[in-house]
Scaffold this active site. Sequence first.
Site, short mmCIF file in Angstrom:
data_model
loop_
_atom_site.label_atom_id
_atom_site.label_comp_id
_atom_site.label_asym_id
_atom_site.label_seq_id
_atom_site.Cartn_x
_atom_site.Cartn_y
_atom_site.Cartn_z
N CYS A 2 13.80 10.36 7.19
CA CYS A 2 13.64 9.82 8.54
C CYS A 2 14.89 10.06 9.38
O CYS A 2 14.80 10.30 10.58
CB CYS A 2 13.31 8.34 8.48
SG CYS A 2 14.45 7.39 7.50
N LYS B 10 0.84 -1.21 0.00
CA LYS B 10 0.00 0.00 0.00
C LYS B 10 0.87 1.25 0.00
O LYS B 10 1.45 1.63 1.01
CB LYS B 10 -0.95 0.05 1.20
CG LYS B 10 -2.03 1.10 0.94
CD LYS B 10 -2.56 1.79 2.15
CE LYS B 10 -1.74 2.93 2.69
NZ LYS B 10 -1.72 4.16 1.88
#
Length: 501
Positions: free
Chosen positions: A308, A199
């Site tokens: 990140c 996804k």
Amino acid sequence: MIDLDTDYGIGAAAQAFLARAGKMLIGGQWVDSASGEFFETRDPATGRIIGRVAAGDAEDVDKAVRAARNTLEGRLWGGMLPAAREKLLLNLADLVERHAEELIELESLDNGKPVTIARMIDIGRAPNFIRYMAGWATKIEGATITPSVAMGPHARFHAYTLKEPVGVVGGIIPWNFPFVMALWKTCPALATGSTVVLKPAEQTPLTALRLGELIQEAGFPDGVVNIVTGLGETAGAALARHPGIDKIAFTGSTAVGKAIARAAADNVTRVTLELGGKSPVIIMPDADLDQAIVGAARAIFFNAGQVCGAGSRLFVHNAIYDEVLSGIARIASAMKIGPGLDPATEMGPLVSEEQRQRVLHYIESGLSEGGELLAGGNVRAGDGYFVTPTVFGRVKPEMTVAREEIFGPVLAAASFETIDEVVNLANDSQYGLVAGIWSTNINVVHRMIPRIRSGTVYVNAHNLMDPAVPFGGNKQSGYGREMSKMAIDMYTETKSVYIAY
Ligand code: NAP
Ligand code: MG
């Protein structure tokens, strides 16, 4: 699906993909969502709609999980020899290389990132990553063991372990490196013989869908990789709680990671989490300052801070604080901001208006809580989701900009005097993803590395990734590791066998 007359300033191949994209990949078929709903993806440099993509929900996820299960257990994939899986991954690497320019344009258009970054990192490094993981397909080994248990005086046991595919993997990924993330969740799984339901993030579905086409072209059987586009709360949540999923591999925010781990716990689904960060960069008084200033600026401003491992907290020794901060502020103020598709752009827009509002809110908190604004702090005039590279000096550890992950081009800097002090400052965070140390004193560096609680420590560098080096977080930055053989371990189960003789 979209207006073909619109000129996005991209090549014919990317333009043709935009015209046909919009369906999801389930069991080898490109299909609309069961509900018939769509959502839009936009060009962050202008806010224009560039595509309408199927909005999958629980029903589509269920179909995809069934397709992945059938393929996992079927002869075509389940019975495929390791060398054949390796060859398919190598085919995929070649195809990514061949279609690199198209992928670079699509990534830049959908995410907003400069084409130079997409060319060097996102798409440029992808073939190496795929080939590295391809190599593991033929090198997955168990162990032979001589157990000390016995049945009576004569019967002995021979024992060994089998490394089996973990099964059906649900991959849920963020928007900051869309193509890279899609590969990180699929390639190690495919090397082990697992199957995948992926996804992509709602903001950046395009290159994952193009990857789906290339996976088909490479010759993978139907249902090995299924791609369900949709929103996190619907498609993502349905995937996390689906009993037919054996492992969830998630990259994204810590809040969503916790929700996914809770949902997965009901089925005891295996979970790996690559979550947020608030990573410290430490500049020691003996550092090569020219390198350290450029390095610290890149550590936060690379990919507009939507990384990140972004070096978002900077700690500079008192003796060099003013020099370093004025150097970084100069770099920030001189950065060329513009649309990602312009080859001269150094920093593109943020991914969405929502993300820009979030970042601006953090900038306001930095001002109201007493941060010293040394650069940036405003939006760029005109369309698009731009924010200027921002530097706050004299930031106190309790300020919001020092504690929360901003995921934008905002640096929170402070000074320190002693090593003990800076180690405590660096560790004073719920996160523990990466840390950077800039120093020419290798003895001091070696003493600091074990004291820093993070999954990675960079010395005189930042934001490096290599397929052979593990990557992941400590503390609330997650658990599990990607890259390296550790990634392969995360996609296998161990079966122990005892044979009496
Ligand atoms: P996010 O909001 O957590 O979203 C990540 C993914 O989770 C998206 O696909 C999202 O779908 C989906 N999602 C949202 N709610 C969900 C739910 N309730 N159940 C299941 N799935 C759900 O993160 P983001 O804003 O896209 O990305 C930024 C974050 O990712 C930052 O915190 C960053 O540090 C982290 N990150 C970490 C790494 C790492 O390796 N450690 C790498 C990159 C990014 P939709 O987008 O469609 O809503
Ligand atoms: Mg987009």
